[in-house]
Design a protein around this motif. Structure first.
Motif, PDB file in Angstrom:
ATOM      1  N   ILE A  44       6.684  19.284   8.460  1.00  0.00           N
ATOM      2  CA  ILE A  44       6.601  18.665   7.130  1.00  0.00           C
ATOM      3  C   ILE A  44       7.887  17.872   6.867  1.00  0.00           C
ATOM      4  O   ILE A  44       7.844  16.703   6.453  1.00  0.00           O
ATOM      5  N   SER A  45       9.025  18.515   7.143  1.00  0.00           N
ATOM      6  CA  SER A  45      10.319  17.869   6.877  1.00  0.00           C
ATOM      7  C   SER A  45      10.497  16.626   7.742  1.00  0.00           C
ATOM      8  O   SER A  45      10.997  15.587   7.281  1.00  0.00           O
ATOM      9  N   LYS A  46      10.079  16.738   9.009  1.00  0.00           N
ATOM     10  CA  LYS A  46      10.225  15.597   9.924  1.00  0.00           C
ATOM     11  C   LYS A  46       9.401  14.413   9.416  1.00  0.00           C
ATOM     12  O   LYS A  46       9.877  13.266   9.365  1.00  0.00           O
ATOM     13  N   LEU A  85       5.116  17.294  -0.406  1.00  0.00           N
ATOM     14  CA  LEU A  85       5.973  18.361  -0.942  1.00  0.00           C
ATOM     15  C   LEU A  85       5.166  19.627  -1.228  1.00  0.00           C
ATOM     16  O   LEU A  85       5.652  20.747  -1.061  1.00  0.00           O
ATOM     17  N   ALA A  86       3.930  19.419  -1.650  1.00  0.00           N
ATOM     18  CA  ALA A  86       3.097  20.586  -1.989  1.00  0.00           C
ATOM     19  C   ALA A  86       2.835  21.456  -0.764  1.00  0.00           C
ATOM     20  O   ALA A  86       2.581  22.662  -0.877  1.00  0.00           O
ATOM     21  N   LEU A  87       2.917  20.837   0.438  1.00  0.00           N
ATOM     22  CA  LEU A  87       2.622  21.606   1.659  1.00  0.00           C
ATOM     23  C   LEU A  87       3.680  22.670   1.937  1.00  0.00           C
ATOM     24  O   LEU A  87       3.418  23.635   2.654  1.00  0.00           O
ATOM     25  N   TYR A  88       4.882  22.461   1.423  1.00  0.00           N
ATOM     26  CA  TYR A  88       5.948  23.449   1.670  1.00  0.00           C
ATOM     27  C   TYR A  88       5.527  24.833   1.186  1.00  0.00           C
ATOM     28  O   TYR A  88       5.893  25.839   1.777  1.00  0.00           O
ATOM     29  N   LYS A  90       0.831  -1.203   0.000  1.00  0.00           N
ATOM     30  CA  LYS A  90       0.000   0.000   0.000  1.00  0.00           C
ATOM     31  C   LYS A  90       0.871   1.262   0.000  1.00  0.00           C
ATOM     32  O   LYS A  90       0.586   2.238  -0.694  1.00  0.00           O
ATOM     33  N   LEU A  91       1.946   1.200   0.797  1.00  0.00           N
ATOM     34  CA  LEU A  91       2.864   2.359   0.836  1.00  0.00           C
ATOM     35  C   LEU A  91       3.462   2.573  -0.543  1.00  0.00           C
ATOM     36  O   LEU A  91       3.507   3.704  -1.063  1.00  0.00           O
ATOM     37  N   GLU A  92       3.911   1.456  -1.156  1.00  0.00           N
ATOM     38  CA  GLU A  92       4.507   1.540  -2.489  1.00  0.00           C
ATOM     39  C   GLU A  92       3.500   2.108  -3.479  1.00  0.00           C
ATOM     40  O   GLU A  92       3.819   2.961  -4.310  1.00  0.00           O
ATOM     41  N   GLU A  93       2.261   1.650  -3.350  1.00  0.00           N
ATOM     42  CA  GLU A  93       1.205   2.085  -4.266  1.00  0.00           C
ATOM     43  C   GLU A  93       0.895   3.583  -4.109  1.00  0.00           C
ATOM     44  O   GLU A  93       0.655   4.289  -5.087  1.00  0.00           O
ATOM     45  N   HIS A  94       0.950   4.072  -2.829  1.00  0.00           N
ATOM     46  CA  HIS A  94       0.544   5.458  -2.577  1.00  0.00           C
ATOM     47  C   HIS A  94       1.690   6.473  -2.652  1.00  0.00           C
ATOM     48  O   HIS A  94       1.428   7.669  -2.640  1.00  0.00           O
ATOM     49  N   LEU A  95       2.924   5.952  -2.689  1.00  0.00           N
ATOM     50  CA  LEU A  95       4.067   6.905  -2.713  1.00  0.00           C
ATOM     51  C   LEU A  95       3.963   7.933  -3.839  1.00  0.00           C
ATOM     52  O   LEU A  95       4.247   9.117  -3.627  1.00  0.00           O
ATOM     53  N   LEU A 143      11.685  15.645  -5.261  1.00  0.00           N
ATOM     54  CA  LEU A 143      12.162  15.679  -3.866  1.00  0.00           C
ATOM     55  C   LEU A 143      13.371  16.594  -3.731  1.00  0.00           C
ATOM     56  O   LEU A 143      13.415  17.498  -2.884  1.00  0.00           O
ATOM     57  N   LEU A 144      14.351  16.350  -4.572  1.00  0.00           N
ATOM     58  CA  LEU A 144      15.579  17.155  -4.500  1.00  0.00           C
ATOM     59  C   LEU A 144      15.263  18.619  -4.785  1.00  0.00           C
ATOM     60  O   LEU A 144      15.766  19.534  -4.103  1.00  0.00           O
ATOM     61  N   GLY A 145      14.398  18.821  -5.802  1.00  0.00           N
ATOM     62  CA  GLY A 145      14.069  20.209  -6.177  1.00  0.00           C
ATOM     63  C   GLY A 145      13.345  20.955  -5.079  1.00  0.00           C
ATOM     64  O   GLY A 145      13.477  22.188  -4.951  1.00  0.00           O
ATOM     65  N   THR A 146      12.582  20.231  -4.245  1.00  0.00           N
ATOM     66  CA  THR A 146      11.852  20.908  -3.164  1.00  0.00           C
ATOM     67  C   THR A 146      12.714  21.039  -1.910  1.00  0.00           C
ATOM     68  O   THR A 146      12.654  22.061  -1.202  1.00  0.00           O
ATOM     69  N   LEU A 147      13.484  20.020  -1.595  1.00  0.00           N
ATOM     70  CA  LEU A 147      14.282  20.040  -0.357  1.00  0.00           C
ATOM     71  C   LEU A 147      15.455  21.012  -0.445  1.00  0.00           C
ATOM     72  O   LEU A 147      15.825  21.652   0.545  1.00  0.00           O
ATOM     73  N   HIS A 148      16.052  21.098  -1.623  1.00  0.00           N
ATOM     74  CA  HIS A 148      17.251  21.938  -1.767  1.00  0.00           C
ATOM     75  C   HIS A 148      17.017  23.391  -1.332  1.00  0.00           C
ATOM     76  O   HIS A 148      17.794  23.958  -0.562  1.00  0.00           O
ATOM     77  N   PRO A 149      15.908  24.034  -1.777  1.00  0.00           N
ATOM     78  CA  PRO A 149      15.680  25.430  -1.336  1.00  0.00           C
ATOM     79  C   PRO A 149      15.496  25.566   0.180  1.00  0.00           C
ATOM     80  O   PRO A 149      15.749  26.618   0.748  1.00  0.00           O
ATOM     81  N   GLN A 150      15.036  24.483   0.837  1.00  0.00           N
ATOM     82  CA  GLN A 150      14.866  24.541   2.299  1.00  0.00           C
ATOM     83  C   GLN A 150      16.213  24.776   2.992  1.00  0.00           C
ATOM     84  O   GLN A 150      16.308  25.496   3.971  1.00  0.00           O
ATOM     85  N   ILE A 151      17.250  24.144   2.457  1.00  0.00           N
ATOM     86  CA  ILE A 151      18.587  24.325   3.039  1.00  0.00           C
ATOM     87  C   ILE A 151      19.169  25.677   2.628  1.00  0.00           C
ATOM     88  O   ILE A 151      19.895  26.321   3.381  1.00  0.00           O
TER      89      ILE A 151
END
Length: 1647
Positions: A283-285, A271-274, A258-263, A309-317
Motif C-alpha cells: 500500500i505504502s509503495k 488510505l482506507a486500505l491501511y 483524469k488523475l487530478e480529477e480522481h485524486l 495523508l499525514l494522519g494516516t502515514l504518521h502512525p505507520q512510522i
C-alpha cells in the motif's frame, strides 16, 4: 547413429525424472542442461518428443524437463534457429494451457520457457500465445502471466504489442469472476505500466521513438476505473493488494486531468486500505508512486488530501519495524519516502503537523515523529533551510524526555542537524549539551527482560551518543567551531564524569586541528568564552580522574592526553616537561590491565608528576590559585571515595610546594572544618593530606591540628552534637579518630630529624588527650572501634617513624610500656570465641615495632604480652566454625584474610621479642609459653602453635651469630617436644614439626662451631621426608620417624642422649595416639644397635609372632615383630621360608608383613629370593584336569607350591628395601616370572582355594590381592620390574594397558610385545642375560611359552639395542628357526620379528636380505593360513624390509609378489587392503629394471587405487595415497606424478571430484588408448559393496569421457556402458544415482 545415442542418453535421463530423491532430480536436471550445452537443438527436440510421447507423465516430472529446456534456451538463445524455436514455443504453449485448472509449478515452468524464448523470438512467441488470447474469451491464467513477464524481460520487444493487448484485454476485465484471474489481470497491468515507463524513459534506445504516453493513457484509465471502482472494494485481501500494487505504476500513465480529477477519491481509497491490511508495504509503495505522479502533474487537489495523508502515514512510522520481518522495514522506507515527497511540496504544513506531535504523551508517537524529522532534514534540505530556527526551538521538549527510545531517536536527529548546519544556529548548544548528557548516562545493572521486551537500556543510548559525538568532532568540519571550546564546559561538572572519555577524545582531536590551523598559543580564549573552566579547574579535574585510569572506558589515558594537548593554556612553562612525562604515563596505563595495575604505585607516579609540574611552574601565585581550586572541588567528589582520597593527597602535595605559610595554615584549617568525618575514605584522605604536607611544613601542620581542637568550630561541633545525644558520641569520636590518624601520618611523613623531639611532647600528648574521655574527672575507656583502630595505627606509625629515625638506639621512649599495656588491654577486650575486627592484628603489628625500642620491657610485661597474644590468636575456633557462627555477618574484610594477617602479625611480634634475647635461654623461655599449646588436645591449637614454632626457630637460626662455642643445653628437650609430632594426625603439624627438628639440629651445629651456611647431608635429608608426610600413610610416617631418629641419633651430643630418651618416653602418653606410636618407633630405632634375643624354636616363634600380630594392632608392636623376623631369618633362612610358605593361601596381612620384613638386608634377601625361584621352577605350573561338565574337555589347575612361592616373591619385592637384591637377580627373576605368567594364562585355582579366595576377597574388601594364578603372576612381575629399577618399563606397559592384554588368551602376545619394547627402551643392559635364559624355551613343550618367547624376540628385533648388544644374529637365527612351528601364531610372530629387523638394525638387512625375502615370500604362500594372518604379516614386514634390501635380491621376486598381492586390494578385511596396497607402493621403487612389466601391474591396479581413495576406512585411503605417490614416477607422465605428489600428501584433505577430474585429464592426454580398459575396470566396481566406491566409479567414467579426444571415442562400447549406467541408475542409494545421472550427461562427449 550419434543422434540416436544422444536421444537414448536424454531419454534415459528423462525416464529417471520419476526418482523420488530431490538431489537426484536436481542432478538429472543438471545432466540434461549439460547435454543441452553440447547439442542444444538436439536436446530440445528430444525433450519435445519425450513430453509429447509421454502424455500421461505426471506434472512434477514434466517440470524437471521443462526447467532444463528453459535453462538450455536461456544459455543458447543465440544458437537456436527459428524452426527449433517454433517447436519449443508450440510445446511450451501447449504444456502451459493443457490443463484449464491452474497447476502453478507445471504451468510456471512452461511459461518460463516461453519468456526465455521471447528474449530473441518475441514475435514468434506472441504469434503463438496470441492465438490463445482471443477477444471475448477469458484467457488462461498463465497466458496473462506470460505477457506480464515478457513485458519486463523484453521491454523494447513487448511494448509495441501492448496497445493491441490492452485493447483486447479491457473488455475481458468484466468477464473475470474468479479472484485468481482478477489478480493476474492486475499483475499484468502492473508489469505493463512498469514496462511502458521504462520504454518511455529510454526512448533514445527504443526501436520506435514515436511512442508516447498518450498512446496508452486512455486504455490504462479504462482499466484503472474497473480496478478502482469495482475490484478494490473486494472482500478478498490478496486481490485488494494486487489492485493496489498495479495502481501505483498505472498512476504515472493516467491522463493528467483524469488523475487530478480522481485524486480526491483515489487517495482516501488507498488510505482506507491501511485499516484492512496488516501488511502495509504494498500500500505504502503504491501510495508513494501515486504521490510522485501527483506532484509531477502539479496537482492542486493534493493540498486538500494533505491532512488525512499525514494522519494516516504518521502512525505507520510510529509502529516500530521488526527487523525479523523484512517487509515491515521496507514499509518504513516507503512511508518515509512519502514524507519526503510531501515535505518538498508542503514544508510548512508538514512541520505544523509534525512538531506538535513531539509533545505527545505516547512514546511511539514521539519516536516516530523524530524519525520523520531526521528523514526530512536529510532529504529536503533546501525546503528546510529557512525553518532551522523554528525546528530547533521545537526540540526543547524532547530534550527533557527521559525515555531511552526517544533519546536515541533524538541523537540521530541531532546527527542529521549537525550535517546540515542546524547546530551553528542559536539554540544549537542545547543540542550539544543533550548529546554530552547522554554520553554521561550511568550503566544500568542487567535486568531480566522478557524475550519480547522492547525497552532500550541507557547503555545503548550512551553508546550511540558516544559514537555520534566522536563522528561529529572528527568528520563534520563545520562543527569544529561549534564544539571548540564549548565542550570544555562539560569537563569539570561532576555529573558529566561518565562522558569524560568521549569528551576528552573529541576535545583532543579538536585541539589538535586548532594547532594545525596555527592557534597553538591561544587554544583557549578566556576573553571570548567567560563560562569556560579555569586552567586550575581543568588541571585538577583531569588529574583526579586519571587516578582511576581504567574506569569509564580507560578514562585516565584520555584525560592525560587532553591535559597534554592543553599544556600551553595551563601554563607556558609546562611544554617540555609534559611532552616527556605524559606519554610515559599513558603508555603505563595501556600496557597494564585493570587487575595488574597497582593502584598505590599508579597514584605515586601521578603525585610525582604533580610535584615535577609544580616545580616546573615555580610560581607562588599560580600554585596558590591551584590549591584553592583543588579545595573548592573537594565537595564535588562526595560519593567518589577513591578520587576524593587522591584529591586530598594532591592538595597535600601542592601545599608542600606553597611558599606562603599563611596560605598553608588557612587551607589546612579549611580542610578540617569542611571534612565529612563519618566517611572512612575521607578520614584516610585528610590524614594522608596532613602527612604529605608535614614533609615540608611540620610546624604549620602541628599548629593547625592543635589549634583546631581549641577552635570555635570544634567546640561548636561537639556542642551541636551534644544536643542530639544519640548522634553526638559517634560524631565526636569520628572527629577525634581523624585527628589521631592525622598525627600518625604526620609522624610517619615528617622529616625524622625534626619529628623525634615532638613525638612525646606534642604528638602523643594530643593523641591521648583525644582518646581518653573523662567524666567527673575519671578516665572512661572508649568502646568506639574506629577510634581504637585509628589510635593503634597512629601509634604504629609513630613507632615506625622512631625505628626509621636513624637514632633509634639513642632514643629512649619513656611511654613505651604504657603503650604496650594499652595494646594488651585492647587485645584482652576482644571476644575470645571469634575475630570480627582487625584490632588484634593491628595491635600486634604496633607492639612488634614498640618492643624494638628502648627501654626493655620488664619480665612481667613481656610475659603478659606473649600470653595475651597467644591466647588471643591460638585459642580462636577454626576458621570453618567461625564462618558458620557468623554466616549472616557482612564483614568488610574476608575471614580468611583476617585470620591469615593476624597469624602473620603474631609471628612477627614473637620474632621481635626473641630478637631481644637470642640465646638458648631466650628460646627456652619462648617455648615455655608455647609448650602447652603444642601439646594441646585441640587440632587447631596444635596446628597454629607448631606453625608459629617453625617460624620462630627458622628466624632464630637465620639471626644466630655464634662467636664462642657454647652448649645448646636444651636441645634434647626441644627435639623430644617436636619429633613425635612428625606423626601428628594433622598434616600441617607433621610438616612444620620436621621443619622444627631441621632448624634445631642446625642450631646445634652452629653452637658446635660450624658456619651458618654449612650444609649437613643427613640433616638436609629431613627436607626430603616432608613429601611423604602430606598424606597420613602410616608406613611413610614410620619410615620418616625412623630416618629422623637415625639423623637425631647421629647428631645428638652424647651427654644429651639419655635425656632425649627419657623425654621421648614421656611422649608415650601423648593425647595423639599417632605421636605416641612415633615415640615408640624412635625409641626402637635409637636402641637398634643393642640387638634382640632369639627364641629356640623358630617355627614356634613364627607362630607366636603371627598370633601377636592378630591380637594387637599397635604400630610399635608390629615394628618389634618385624625386627624379630628379620633377625631369625638372618640365621635360619630355610626354616623361616618353609614355615611361611606353609601358611594358608591367600596370605593374610600379618603373614605379608612378615614376608616383607625379610627384604631388609640385600644379602639375606638375595638368598631368600633364590630359594623361592627354585620352588617356582621345581614343580610343573599346572595339571590338566578332566572337566566332566564340558564333556571331553579339560581345564588347567594351578599347582600350589609355585603359586605360594609367586605370592611370596610379590610380598618381598613389594618392600622398597628389596631393590638391591632384585637387581642382583634381575635376569633369572624376570625370565622365571615371564614364563610363570605365560603358563598361568587361562589356568584356574584348585577347588579348595577357590572358595577360600572368595571368602578372603569378601572379608578383606577391595584391598585384598587376587590369588588367581595369572593375576598374581602379573602383579609379581610388575613388582619385580619396579623394585629392579625398571619403573619406566612398568609405567610404559601400564599406560599401554598391556598387563590386561597379557592376561588375555587371545591378546597375550600383544602384551608381551609391549613389554619387550619397553625393556628394549628402558632396560637394554639387562637383555643379554635375559635372551640367554629365554633361548631354550623356544623348544618348550608348552605352546604358551614358545608364543611368549617368540613375541618377546620379535619385538626385540625391532630395536637397535639388540644390535648394539651384539645379540642380533643370535636372536634372528633362533627366531627364524621357528618358521615351520606347528602353531600359526608362532609362525606369524616369526615373520613380524624378521620384518622388525628393518626398524631395529636396517644396516643388517642388506646382509641377510635374500634370506629375509625368502621367508616373507614363503609366508605369503603359507598353505595352513585360513584367515590370511601369516600372509598379512608377511606383506607388512616385506613393506618394512624393502627400504633396505639390495635391488638384485628383490628383482627376481618382484612380479611374483605384485601378482600375489593384487587380489588383496579388494579384500573385505581393511588390514589386508591396507597392507597389500602399502606393499605395492613400496614395490614400485624397484620397477626400473622391469619397467614395462611393472607398468602393466600399475595400470592393472590404478583404477582400484584411485577408487579406494573413497574407501570407508581412513587407513586404506592413506595407503592408496602412499601407493599412488610411489607409482607416480613410474607412469611416465609428469602431470600425474606432480598431482600425486602434491594432492596426496599425508594429512592433506582431498577434494575427490576435482582430483579425479584432473587425473582423468592427464590419463587421456598420456594414455588415450587405455580408455576402454579403464572404463571396463570401473564397470567392475558398479557392483561393489561399498556405497562410496559405487558412486566414485561412474564419476570416474564421466571424467574420462569429459577429457578424451574424439579420435579415441570409438574404443568405447557405448551400448554396454549406457546399459550398465542405466542399471546403476536403479541403485538404492541416492548419492550413487546422482553420480550416474551426472555421467550420463557427460557421455555426449563421445557420441
Amino acid at each position: 547413429m550419434m543422434e540416436s545415442r544422444i536421444k537414448r542418453l536424454a531419454t534415459t535421463l528423462m525416464d529417471a525424472t520419476t526418482d523420488k530423491a530431490p538431489q537426484v532430480q536436481e542432478q538429472i536436471y543438471t545432466a540434461l542442461c549439460y547435454l543441452g550445452e553440447s547439442e542444444p537443438e538436439e536436446i530440445l527436440h528430444c525433450c519435445d518428443a519425450y513430453l509429447r510421447q509421454h502424455d500421461k507423465l505426471a506434472y512434477p516430472h514434466r517440470v524437471i524437463i521443462l526447467k532444463a529446456m528453459e535453462t538450455v534456451v536461456r544459455n543458447n538463445i543465440a544458437l537456436l534457429d527459428k524452426s527449433t524455436a517454433k517447436v519449443v514455443i508450440f510445446l511450451a504453449s501447449n504444456e502451459m494451457t493443457k490443463s484449464k485448472e491452474v497447476i502453478r509449478d507445471w504451468q510456471q515452468a512452461a511459461s518460463s520457457v516461453l519468456v526465455a524464448v521471447g528474449q530473441r523470438f518475441i514475435n514468434k512467441v506472441m504469434e503463438e500465445v496470441l492465438t490463445k488470447f482471443q477477444p471475448g474469451i477469458l484467457p488462461h491464467y498463465f497466458v496473462l502471466q506470460t505477457f506480464a513477464d515478457l513485458s519486463v524481460s523484453n521491454v523494447f520487444g513487448m511494448v509495441p504489442f501492448l496497445n493491441s493487448i490492452l485493447g483486447t484485454m479491457l473488455p475481458m476485465l468484466g468477464m473475470a469472476k474468479q479472484d485468481h484471474m482478477k489478480s493476474v489481470f492486475c499483475y499484468a497491468l502492473q508489469r505493463f505500466s512498469e514496462s511502458i515507463q521504462e520504454y518511455l524513459a529510454n526512448l533514445d534506445q527504443a526501436p520506435d521513438p514515436t511512442v508516447r504516453k498518450d498512446t496508452f493513457s486512455n486504455d490504462i484509465f479504462s482499466a484503472y476505473e474497473v480496478l478502482f471502482n469495482s475490484w478494490l472494494q473486494h472482500r478478498e485481501a490478496k486481490l485488494r493488494l494486487a489492485v493496489v500494487e498495479a495502481m501505483g505504476p498505472m498512476s504515472h500513465l493516467l491522463p493528467g486531468e483524469k488523475l487530478e480529477e480522481h485524486l480526491p477519491k483515489l487517495i482516501p481509497g488507498i488510505l482506507a486500505l491501511y485499516k484492512k491490511h496488516t501488511e502495509a508495504f504494498y500500500i505504502s509503495k503504491s501510495l508513494c508512486q501515486i504521490l510522485e505522479a501527483s506532484v509531477n502533474i502539479g496537482s492542486r487537489s493534493l493540498d486538500v488530501q494533505l491532512d488525512p495523508l499525514l494522519g494516516t502515514l504518521h502512525p505507520q512510522i510510529c509502529a516500530p519495524a521488526d527487523p525479523a520481518v523484512p517487509l515491515t522495514v521496507k514499509n518504513h522506507t516507503e512511508v518515509l519516502r512519502c514524507f519526503t515527497v510531501l515535505a518538498c511540496s508542503f514544508p510548512d504544513r508538514v512541520l505544523a503537523f509534525l512538531l506538535p506531535k513531539l509533545e505527545s504523551s505516547n512514546e511511539r508517537t514521539r519516536v516516530g515523529t523524530l524519525l520523520i524529522m531526521r528523514q526530512i532534514i536529510n532529504s529536503a534540505p533546501s525546503q528546510m533551510e529557512i525553518k532551522k530556527p523554528f525546528i530547533l526551538s521545537s526540540m526543547k521538549l524532547p530534550l527533557q524526555d527521559s525515555n531511552n527510545k526517544v533519546k536515541r531517536a533524538l541523537v540521530q536527529v541531532i546527527s542529521a542537524m549537525a550535517h546540515h548546519g542546524y547546530l551553528e544556529q542559536p539554540g544549537g548548544e542545547a543540542m550539544v549539551e543533550f548529546l554530552v548528557r547522554q554520553c554521561a548516562l550511568a550503566s544500568e545493572l542487567p535486568k531480566k527482560q522478557a524475550p519480547d521486551a522492547e525497552d532500550l537500556t541507557s547503555d545503548s543510548v550512551q553508546s550511540i551518543s558516544t559514537s555520534t559525538l566522536f563522528l561529529l568532532s572528527t568528520t563534520v568540519d563545520r562543527m569544529n567551531n561549534v564544539l571548540w571550546p564549548y565542550l570544555l564546559e562539560f569537563v569539570t561538572p561532576i555529573q558529566f564524569t561518565n562522558a569524560l572519555t568521549p569528551l576528552c577524545r573529541s576535545l583532543m582531536y579538536l585541539a589538535m586541528k586548532k594547532e594545525e590551523e596555527g592557534e597553538n598559543a591561544s587554544l583557549i580564549r578566556y576573553d571570548v568564552n567567560a563560562n569556560l573552566p579555569s586552567p586550575y579547574a581543568l588541571t585538577t579535574r583531569l588529574l583526579i580522574v586519571s587516578s582511576q585510569p581504567h574506569a569509564g572506558a580507560c578514562r585516565g589515558a584520555a584525560a592525560l592526553r587532553l591535559l597534554h594537548v592543553l599544556h600551553g593554556s595551563v601554563h607556558p612553562s609546562l611544554g617540555p616537561l609534559w611532552s616527556k612525562r605524559v606519554p610515559v604515563l599513558v603508555e603505563h596505563i595501556e600496557e597494564s590491565t585493570e587487575q595488574a595495575l597497582s593502584q598505590q604505585e599508579w597514584e605515586e607516579k601521578l603525585l610525582q608528576f604533580l610535584q615535577e609540574t609544580l616545580a616546573a611552574i615555580a610560581d607562588g601565585a599560580w600554585i596558590g590559585h591551584f590549591v584553592v581550586e583543588m579545595s573548592r572541588q573537594l565537595s564535588s567528589y562526595n560519593g567518589f571515595p577513591m578520587e576524593k582520597n587522591f584529591l586530598y593527597k594532591c592538595i597535600g602535595t601542592t601545599l608542600g610546594a606553597c611558599t606562603s605559610k599563611d596560605l598553608v595554615r588557612k587551607q589546612l584549617q579549611e580542610l578540617l572544618e569542611t571534612a565529612r568525618y563519618h566517611e572512612e575514605a575521607e578520614r584516610e584522605g585528610l590524614a594522608s593530606c596532613f602527612g604529605v604536607c608535614a614533609a615540608q611544613h611540620l610546624e604549620e601542620t602541628l599548629a593547625t591540628l592543635e589549634g583546631f581542637v581549641g577552635s570555635d568550630v570544634f567546640r561548636k561541633s561537639v556542642g551541636l552534637f551534644s544536643i542530639f545525644k544519640d548522634r553526638s558520641d559517634n560524631e565526636v569520636e569520628r572527629i577525634k579518630s581523624t585527628l589521631i590518624l592525622c598525627y600518625g601520618y604526620v609522624a610517619a611523613r615528617a622529616p625524622k630529624e625534626l619529628v623525634l623531639s615532638r613525638i612525646e611532647a606534642d604528638i602523643l600528648r594530643n593523641i591521648f588527650q583525644y582518646f581518653n574521655t573523662k567524666v567527673l574527672g575519671i578516665k572512661v575507656e572508649t568502646k568506639d572501634l574506629t577510634l581504637k583502630l585509628c589510635l593503634i595505627r597512629s601509634i604504629c606509625m609513630i613507632s615506625q617513624a622512631i625505628c626509621k629515625g636513624g637514632k633509634c638506639g639513642d632514643f629512649s621512649f619513656s611511654r613505651k610500656a604504657e603503650l604496650v599495656a594499652q595494646m594488651v588491654e585492647f587485645m584482652k577486650a576482644e571476644p575470645q570465641d571469634t575475630m570480627r575486627t582487625p584490632v588484634r592484628q593491628r595491635a600486634m603489628i604496633t607492639c612488634t615495632y614498640l618492643v624494638i625500642l628502648e627501654p626493655h620491657l620488664s619480665d612481667p610485661d613481656r610475659t603478659e604480652l606473649i600470653d595475651t597474644c597467644l591466647a588471643g590468636v591460638l585459642a580462636l575456633p577454626p576458621l570453618e566454625l567461625a564462618k558458620d557462627r557468623e554466616e549472616n555477618g557482612t564483614d568488610a574484610i574476608p575471614k580468611e584474610v583476617l585470620y591469615g594477617d593476624t597469624m602473620s602479625a603474631l609471628k612477627d611480634l614473637l620474632k621481635s621479642l626473641l630478637q631481644r634475647n637470642l640465646t638458648p635461654h631466650g628460646l627456652q623461655d619462648m617455648f615455655a609459653h608455647l609448650g602447652p599449646w603444642i601439646k594441646s588436645s585441640k587440632d587447631h591449637e596444635r596446628q597454629r602453635a607448631v606453625e608459629v614454632s617453625a617460624a620462630l626457630l627458622d628466624f632464630y637460626l637465620s639471626a644466630l651469630n655464634v662467636s664462642t662455642v657454647i652448649p645448646f643445653y636444651n636441645l634434647s628437650v626441644l627435639i623430644a617436644l617436636f619429633s613425635p609430632r612428625c606423626s601428628d594426625s594433622v598434616a600441617s603439624v607433621r610438616l612444620h614439626a620436621v621443619d622444627c627438628v631441621y632448624c634445631l639440629l642446625y642450631i646445634q651445629l652452629c653452637y658446635e662451631g660450624f658456619a651458618r651456611d654449612h650444609r649437613d647431608e643427613m640433616v638436609e635429608g629431613l627436607k626430603a621426608l616432608k613429601k611423604g608426610l602430606e598424606e597420613p600413610d602410616f608406613t611413610v610416617l614410620f619410615h620418616t620417624c625412623n630416618n629422623m631418629a637415625m639423623v637425631i641419633g647421629k647428631r645428638i651430643p652424647p651427654d644429651q642422649l639419655m635425656s632425649l630418651l627419657l623425654a621421648l618416653f614421656e611422649g608415650l602418653g601423648d593425647p595423639d595416639r599417632n605421636c605416641s606410636r612415633a615415640a615408640t618407633v624412635m625409641i626402637n630405632s635409637l636402641l637398634k644397635e643393642r640387638g634382640a634375643v632369639l627364641q629356640e624354636k623358630v617355627p614356634d616363634i613364627m607362630s607366636i609372632i603371627h598370633s601377636k600380630l592378630e591380637e594387637v594392632d599397635e604400630e610399635h608392636i608390629r615394628k618389634a615383630a618385624q625386627q624379630t623376623v628379620y633377625i631369625l631369618a638372618s640365621q635360619h633362612k630355610s626354616v623361616v621360608v618353609s614355615s611361611l610358605l606353609g601358611s594358608a593361601l591367600p596370605f593374610d596381612s600379618h603373614t605379608c608383613t612378615m614376608w616383607r620384613s625379610l627384604a631388609t638386608e640385600p644379602t639375606l634377601t638375595s638368598q631368600i629370593l633364590e630359594q623361592l625361584l627354585e620352588k617356582v621352577n621345581r614343580d610343573v605350573p599346572y595339571k590338566e584336569s578332566k572337566c566332566f561338565l564340558l564333556g571331553s574337555g579339560s581345564e588347567r589347575i594351578a599347582t600350589p607350591l609355585p603359586l605360594a612361592a609367586t605370592c611370596a616373591l610379590y610380598e618381598i619385592m613389594s618392600a622398597p628395601e628389596a631393590g638391591p637384591a632384585v637387581l642382583g637377580l634381575y635376569a633369572p627373576l624376570f625370565v622365571t616370572l615371564l614364563l610363570r605368567l605365560s603358563c598361568s594364562v587361562g589356568v584356574q585355582l584348585p577347588k579348595s582355594l577357590q572358595s577360600r579366595e572368595r571368602r578372603s576377597s569378601s572379608s578383606q574388601g577391595p584391598a585384598a590381592r587376587s590369588l588367581h594364578p595369572c593375576s598374581s603372576a602379573v602383579e609379581t612381575l610388575k613388582a619385580m620390574l619396579v623394585r629392579g629399577g625398571s619403573e619406566e618399563v612398568a609405567r610404559a606397559v601400564d599406560s599401554a594397558g598391556a598387563w590386561d592384554l597379557m592376561a588375555s588368551p587371545e591378546r597375550h602376545h600383544d602384551g608381551i610385545t609391549v613389554l619387550a619394547g619397553a625393556m628394549a627402551r628402558h632396560a637394554g643392559p639387562r637383555l643379554p642375560m635375559i635372551v640367554k635364559d629365554l633361548i631354550p624355551t623356544l623348544s618348550s613343550v608348552f605352546d604358551s611359552q614358545r608364543i611368549t618367547t617368540t613375541a618377546f624376540f620379535a619385538e626385540l628385533l625391532g630395536s637397535n639395542v639388540v644390535n648394539d648388544l651384539m645379540l642380533l644374529e643370535t636372536v634372528m637365527d633362533n627366531t627364524a628357526g621357528r618358521q615351520k612351528d606347528p602353531c600359526t601364531l608362532v609362525r606369524m610372530l616369526v615373520l613380524r620379528g624378521l620384518g622388525n629387523v628393518a626398524a631395529g638394525s636396517p644396516e643388517k638387512v642388506r646382509k641377510h636380505g635374500a634370506k629375509l625375502l625368502a621367508s616373507m615370500v614363503n609366508g605369503m604362500d603359507d598353505k595352513d593360513d585360513p584367515h590370511n594372518l601369516v600372509a598379512l604379516e608377511a606383506m607388512s614386514s616385506l613393506s618394512k624390509l624393502l627400504d633396505h634390501v639390495e635391488e638384485r635380491d628383490i628383482q627376481s621376486m618382484l612380479l611374483h609378489i605384485a601378482i600375489r598381492i593384487r587380489p588383496f586390494f579388494d579384500s573385505e578385511q581393511p588390514r589386508l587392503r591396507h597392507s597389500s596396497i602399502v606393499l605395492f607402493g613400496h614395490l614400485s621403487r624397484f620397477s626400473h629394471g622391469h619397467r614395462e612389466v611393472f607398468f602393466e601391474q600399475i595400470l592393472n591396479g590404478l583404477v582400484t587405487l584411485l577408487l579406494h581413495l573413497q574407501d570407508p576406512q581412513p587407513e586404506v585411503v592413506n595407503a592408496c595415497k602412499f601407493a599412488l605417490r610411489m607409482c607416480g614416477p613410474s607412469m611416465g607422465c609428469e602431470g600425474l606424478r606432480d598431482m600425486f605428489r602434491n594432492h596426496l600428501r599425508e594429512g592433506r584433505s582431498l577434494h575427490y571430484g576435482e582430483f579425479i577430474n584432473n587425473v582423468c585429464k592427464h590419463l587421456m592426454q598420456s594414455y588415450p588408448e587405455m580408455l576402454n580398459r579403464l572404463i571396463l575396470t570401473n564397470l567392475f566396481y558398479f557392483k561393489s559393496n561399498w556405497v562410496e566406491i559405487r558412486a566414485a566409479a561412474p564419476m570416474f567414467i564421466g571424467f574420462l569421457v569429459l577429457h578424451v579426444d574424439e579420435d579415441h571415442c570409438p574404443q568405447v562400447d557405448l551400448d554396454q556402458l549406457i546399459s550398465a549406467l542405466n542399471l546403476l541408475l536403479k541403485d538404492p542409494v541416492p548419492s550413487v544415482r546422482m553420480k550416474v545421472a551426472e555421467t550420463l550427461g557427460r557421455l555426449v562427449r563421445i557420441l
